[in-house]
Motif scaffolding. Structure first.
Motif, PDB file in Angstrom:
ATOM      1  N   PRO A 200      10.520  67.590 -28.747  1.00 42.58           N
ATOM      2  CA  PRO A 200      11.450  67.327 -29.849  1.00 42.58           C
ATOM      3  C   PRO A 200      10.897  67.953 -31.129  1.00 42.58           C
ATOM      4  O   PRO A 200       9.706  67.794 -31.436  1.00 42.58           O
ATOM      5  CB  PRO A 200      11.468  65.797 -29.932  1.00 42.58           C
ATOM      6  CG  PRO A 200      11.040  65.324 -28.581  1.00 42.58           C
ATOM      7  CD  PRO A 200      10.057  66.344 -28.108  1.00 42.58           C
ATOM      8  N   THR A 201      11.773  68.675 -31.843  1.00 40.46           N
ATOM      9  CA  THR A 201      11.310  69.446 -33.004  1.00 40.46           C
ATOM     10  C   THR A 201      12.329  69.401 -34.134  1.00 40.46           C
ATOM     11  O   THR A 201      13.536  69.507 -33.891  1.00 40.46           O
ATOM     12  CB  THR A 201      11.066  70.918 -32.586  1.00 40.46           C
ATOM     13  OG1 THR A 201      10.126  70.945 -31.509  1.00 40.46           O
ATOM     14  CG2 THR A 201      10.535  71.751 -33.744  1.00 40.46           C
ATOM     15  N   VAL A 202      11.809  69.230 -35.338  1.00 37.41           N
ATOM     16  CA  VAL A 202      12.642  69.284 -36.535  1.00 37.41           C
ATOM     17  C   VAL A 202      12.434  70.651 -37.177  1.00 37.41           C
ATOM     18  O   VAL A 202      11.293  71.036 -37.446  1.00 37.41           O
ATOM     19  CB  VAL A 202      12.229  68.173 -37.535  1.00 37.41           C
ATOM     20  CG1 VAL A 202      13.067  68.263 -38.807  1.00 37.41           C
ATOM     21  CG2 VAL A 202      12.354  66.798 -36.890  1.00 37.41           C
ATOM     22  N   ILE A 203      13.538  71.382 -37.415  1.00 36.41           N
ATOM     23  CA  ILE A 203      13.416  72.728 -37.987  1.00 36.41           C
ATOM     24  C   ILE A 203      14.050  72.746 -39.382  1.00 36.41           C
ATOM     25  O   ILE A 203      15.190  72.319 -39.571  1.00 36.41           O
ATOM     26  CB  ILE A 203      14.101  73.780 -37.085  1.00 36.41           C
ATOM     27  CG1 ILE A 203      13.461  73.742 -35.684  1.00 36.41           C
ATOM     28  CG2 ILE A 203      13.984  75.176 -37.697  1.00 36.41           C
ATOM     29  CD1 ILE A 203      14.185  74.593 -34.651  1.00 36.41           C
ATOM     30  N   LEU A 204      13.269  73.225 -40.326  1.00 38.38           N
ATOM     31  CA  LEU A 204      13.691  73.316 -41.730  1.00 38.38           C
ATOM     32  C   LEU A 204      13.840  74.778 -42.131  1.00 38.38           C
ATOM     33  O   LEU A 204      12.991  75.598 -41.763  1.00 38.38           O
ATOM     34  CB  LEU A 204      12.577  72.752 -42.614  1.00 38.38           C
ATOM     35  CG  LEU A 204      12.573  71.293 -43.019  1.00 38.38           C
ATOM     36  CD1 LEU A 204      11.169  70.921 -43.481  1.00 38.38           C
ATOM     37  CD2 LEU A 204      13.573  71.073 -44.144  1.00 38.38           C
ATOM     38  N   GLY A 261      12.501  81.177 -41.468  1.00 35.60           N
ATOM     39  CA  GLY A 261      13.158  82.002 -42.475  1.00 35.60           C
ATOM     40  C   GLY A 261      13.596  83.316 -41.863  1.00 35.60           C
ATOM     41  O   GLY A 261      13.120  83.698 -40.784  1.00 35.60           O
ATOM     42  N   PRO A 262      14.515  84.025 -42.531  1.00 41.74           N
ATOM     43  CA  PRO A 262      15.005  85.294 -41.974  1.00 41.74           C
ATOM     44  C   PRO A 262      13.914  86.363 -41.985  1.00 41.74           C
ATOM     45  O   PRO A 262      13.010  86.332 -42.821  1.00 41.74           O
ATOM     46  CB  PRO A 262      16.146  85.674 -42.924  1.00 41.74           C
ATOM     47  CG  PRO A 262      15.831  84.972 -44.207  1.00 41.74           C
ATOM     48  CD  PRO A 262      15.107  83.710 -43.838  1.00 41.74           C
ATOM     49  N   SER A 289       7.434  77.296 -29.664  1.00 37.08           N
ATOM     50  CA  SER A 289       8.169  78.543 -29.448  1.00 37.08           C
ATOM     51  C   SER A 289       9.387  78.314 -28.567  1.00 37.08           C
ATOM     52  O   SER A 289      10.430  78.943 -28.752  1.00 37.08           O
ATOM     53  CB  SER A 289       7.249  79.612 -28.847  1.00 37.08           C
ATOM     54  OG  SER A 289       6.853  79.252 -27.542  1.00 37.08           O
ATOM     55  N   VAL A 290       9.276  77.379 -27.629  1.00 42.20           N
ATOM     56  CA  VAL A 290      10.436  77.043 -26.787  1.00 42.20           C
ATOM     57  C   VAL A 290      11.533  76.407 -27.646  1.00 42.20           C
ATOM     58  O   VAL A 290      12.713  76.784 -27.573  1.00 42.20           O
ATOM     59  CB  VAL A 290      10.019  76.102 -25.630  1.00 42.20           C
ATOM     60  CG1 VAL A 290      11.236  75.530 -24.913  1.00 42.20           C
ATOM     61  CG2 VAL A 290       9.103  76.827 -24.647  1.00 42.20           C
ATOM     62  N   ALA A 291      11.134  75.461 -28.501  1.00 42.03           N
ATOM     63  CA  ALA A 291      12.114  74.781 -29.354  1.00 42.03           C
ATOM     64  C   ALA A 291      12.805  75.779 -30.280  1.00 42.03           C
ATOM     65  O   ALA A 291      14.037  75.783 -30.413  1.00 42.03           O
ATOM     66  CB  ALA A 291      11.413  73.691 -30.176  1.00 42.03           C
ATOM     67  N   MET A 292      12.012  76.640 -30.905  1.00 40.39           N
ATOM     68  CA  MET A 292      12.580  77.592 -31.862  1.00 40.39           C
ATOM     69  C   MET A 292      13.516  78.569 -31.166  1.00 40.39           C
ATOM     70  O   MET A 292      14.574  78.933 -31.677  1.00 40.39           O
ATOM     71  CB  MET A 292      11.420  78.320 -32.557  1.00 40.39           C
ATOM     72  CG  MET A 292      11.773  78.989 -33.854  1.00 40.39           C
ATOM     73  SD  MET A 292      12.353  77.869 -35.176  1.00 40.39           S
ATOM     74  CE  MET A 292      10.810  77.188 -35.788  1.00 40.39           C
ATOM     75  N   THR A 293      13.119  79.007 -29.964  1.00 38.70           N
ATOM     76  CA  THR A 293      13.932  79.975 -29.226  1.00 38.70           C
ATOM     77  C   THR A 293      15.252  79.356 -28.784  1.00 38.70           C
ATOM     78  O   THR A 293      16.324  79.947 -28.953  1.00 38.70           O
ATOM     79  CB  THR A 293      13.132  80.503 -28.012  1.00 38.70           C
ATOM     80  OG1 THR A 293      11.907  81.048 -28.486  1.00 38.70           O
ATOM     81  CG2 THR A 293      13.919  81.553 -27.252  1.00 38.70           C
ATOM     82  N   LEU A 302      20.563  75.962 -37.663  1.00 41.39           N
ATOM     83  CA  LEU A 302      20.034  76.706 -38.803  1.00 41.39           C
ATOM     84  C   LEU A 302      19.362  78.010 -38.377  1.00 41.39           C
ATOM     85  O   LEU A 302      19.638  79.059 -38.961  1.00 41.39           O
ATOM     86  CB  LEU A 302      19.059  75.821 -39.598  1.00 41.39           C
ATOM     87  CG  LEU A 302      19.719  74.678 -40.377  1.00 41.39           C
ATOM     88  CD1 LEU A 302      18.683  73.640 -40.789  1.00 41.39           C
ATOM     89  CD2 LEU A 302      20.440  75.230 -41.609  1.00 41.39           C
ATOM     90  N   PRO A 303      18.476  78.023 -37.351  1.00 43.59           N
ATOM     91  CA  PRO A 303      17.863  79.303 -36.959  1.00 43.59           C
ATOM     92  C   PRO A 303      18.891  80.367 -36.560  1.00 43.59           C
ATOM     93  O   PRO A 303      18.728  81.541 -36.871  1.00 43.59           O
ATOM     94  CB  PRO A 303      16.955  78.925 -35.780  1.00 43.59           C
ATOM     95  CG  PRO A 303      16.608  77.497 -36.034  1.00 43.59           C
ATOM     96  CD  PRO A 303      17.857  76.895 -36.641  1.00 43.59           C
TER      97      PRO A 303
END
Lengths: 377, 377
Positions: A200-204, A261-262, A289-293, A302-303
């Motif tokens: 579980p991941t929170v992305i800002l 960020g971009p 990296s799994v969460a972000m992907t 957001l990503p």
């Protein structure tokens, strides 16, 4: 007595790969065989093939799966250096790639035209990892050209794919049911994306923290004054995802928190910084990296809004403090795989000579030798 | 591209042994080939077979001597770690033993019943070293059982013999013509033996300094208060041996000074402490071991008087601060050989895989990889 072994670099580790059958022929247990072969106990491992550091005193034991459920069964071994001891407690991502490449190089799997999927079963973690090895025209490329940070020579690209990683903790990829949420901390509202993939991941978004105005290289130091604030956001996410009843009750390690960020140059698709146990991570945890992907490939997050929609489908280049990391999301065969690409290559094909057993092999040795290299003229 | 190589421990070093012919087949110079094979430039040498320390990033290039003057011609290479560079400037005693053992293991020399002498020529130092390998019954022992301090597994005993080392500087083994002399320093008379073997050396008995009352382990610290006095004795020896006109003009490095006392346990034959550049040596310089050994086997010297006359002819066990060192004096074939015994063994017989060349191979790399070993569950 000799034993066949293959020395491979997997990611940024070096490990010797042994076939289980060859170990069995020695009639020694791996707990006895490996430290002897590696030159342990000796902090320099001078008397064997170990590299005297934790990243170079590793082994992988492989066998073909006769049942056909997977292609390779493998076990990772961390071989003691100062101690005559093998640790079987966990798997190693870097060394996992050697099991996949070994299967490809030794004909244990049929090579596809394009990308070969090697199904590997790791016994340490009781986990199936599907490895992706590019095999254009049904063979390994003649020229190795895949580079990753931390290595100086190219290898073959090997992707470690985790099967259906979404919702393992909460049951859903988007635990709140929404791709974007808002979190209030002391009167300030932060936009976040919360995903459960890998962990579980929170992305800002970086711009919510003012980081978009800073070069990426300054992010790690720039977040230091706001670590408390970021931890509050993380704890609010824990409550929103149903992982804790109150912010105070949230665990320290879960959920994770990532900032995205971009891309500001052509080398990556997304700039990311993960926090781990309250501190900026020097690189990128695999779970992060799994969460972000998965977040980046899920509509409305957001990503997703930060990446160029023209990037190659299914692959993502994440800028991390340690370099650019290539990740992928692959659902070609009706099974979702998410993971990171590393590189691997064979360093040596060898027969290792087993030294005489020592009566006191359990004792440590820290003696320096009296031998000097300087010879009389 | 692959190349055959043999990984050997020689003394307390690890080195890869390459046949010159195999290197030539690659059509690469050793300066290009070795750093690539070793994974340089990289402080961890993750991408190759180097061990990332000076004692484990070494190579020996061997060839049979077609002219028959010697059995093996060898060249020692110190392979750069952070730098894409090979240093050919000096020989290494530890690695020298691998050339001798390689010749024995690969049939380059006929094995004698007893001790096989392997004549090796080192190109770095333009020196012939005769190596002694015990081969009872005309073959290598089945069971490796020779141990040296600093190693954890036994190897084969390999002696590095220096040919006729006496008188290289002064023309005589006993430069003053006497096996014992006396030296006066500030009203005190010290008995000494002065020999020129390996290097000119002044030998003092431990009891002349009161060291015989102390455990050997305390000698190194016990000499600190008398270092000036010892240097005066050394300088007086320089004058007596004709190396300097006055004590003030004596060089700092030559002659050397050694202290010798009788064995006080069964593990050694003589307790010795060498001084090097005015300080107690932490182990034993090879030159010092040659001097002490020749002195011990020369009638009438102080060391001769300290050893048990029943010890094995031609072999000597010297206690040094780093452990017991075995030395020998061998004049069986009408050629005097004096040297030290080490142990060596083959760790692996391998084919090494040459990585792709890098465009920027001269650049250093200190990047840490972003790859973590921790995998998601």
């Amino acid at each position: 007595m000799e034993i066949a072994a293959t020395w491979m670099r997997g990611g940024t580790s070096k490990c010797w790969v042994f076939e289980v059958e060859d170990i069995e022929k020695t009639q020694l247990t791996p707990d006895e065989l490996l430290p002897r072969i590696y030159g342990s106990p000796d902090h320099r491992q001078l008397d064997g093939v170990g590299g005297a550091t934790s990243t170079t005193s590793k082994a992988v034991l492989v066998s073909q799966d006769r049942s056909g459920d997977v292609d390779v069964i493998y076990t990772f071994a961390q071989v003691g250096i100062d101690e005559f001891k093998v640790d079987w407690g966990s798997n190693c991502g870097n060394c996992s790639t050697t099991a996949g490449l070994y299967a490809v190089e030794n004909g244990w799997v049929e090579l596809a035209d394009g990308v070969t999927h090697v199904r590997t079963y790791n016994t340490n973690s009781d986990q199936v990892i599907v490895q992706r090895v590019p095999t254009p025209g049904g063979k390994l490329p003649q020229v190795l050209d895949a580079m990753i940070p931390g290595t100086v020579y190219p290898g073959y690209e090997v992707g470690l794919g985790f099967i259906e990683p979404a919702g393992k903790t909460t049951g859903r990829l988007l635990p709140t049911g929404h791709a974007r949420e808002k979190v209030d901390i002391a009167g300030t509202t932060y936009p976040v994306t919360m995903v459960d993939a890998g962990a579980p991941t929170v992305i800002l978004p970086a711009d919510a923290l003012g980081l978009h105005e800073l070069p990426y290289a300054q992010w790690r130091t720039a977040v230091h004054p706001i670590l408390d604030e970021l931890d509050q956001i993380r704890r609010a996410g824990a409550v929103a995802m149903g992982l804790a009843s109150t912010r105070e009750q949230a665990q320290r390690a879960v959920p994770k928190l990532g900032i995205a960020g971009p891309a500001r140059d052509a080398e990556c698709d997304l700039e990311v910084l993960m926090l781990s146990m309250g501190r900026p991570h020097p690189a990128m945890p695999v779970t992060g990296s799994v969460a972000m992907t998965m977040a980046a490939f899920t509509g409305g997050t957001l990503p997703t809004g930060l990446i160029d929609p023209r990037i190659l489908p299914g692959t993502l280049r994440l800028r991390t403090p340690a370099g650019v990391l290539n990740t992928f999301l692959d659902d070609a065969d009706g099974e979702m795989l998410v993971g990171t690409n590393r590189t691997a290559r064979t360093l040596a094909s060898a027969r290792l000579h087993l030294p005489q057993a020592r009566a006191d092999s359990s004792a440590n040795s820290r003696t320096e030798g009296p031998q000097s290299c300087v010879l009389p003229a």
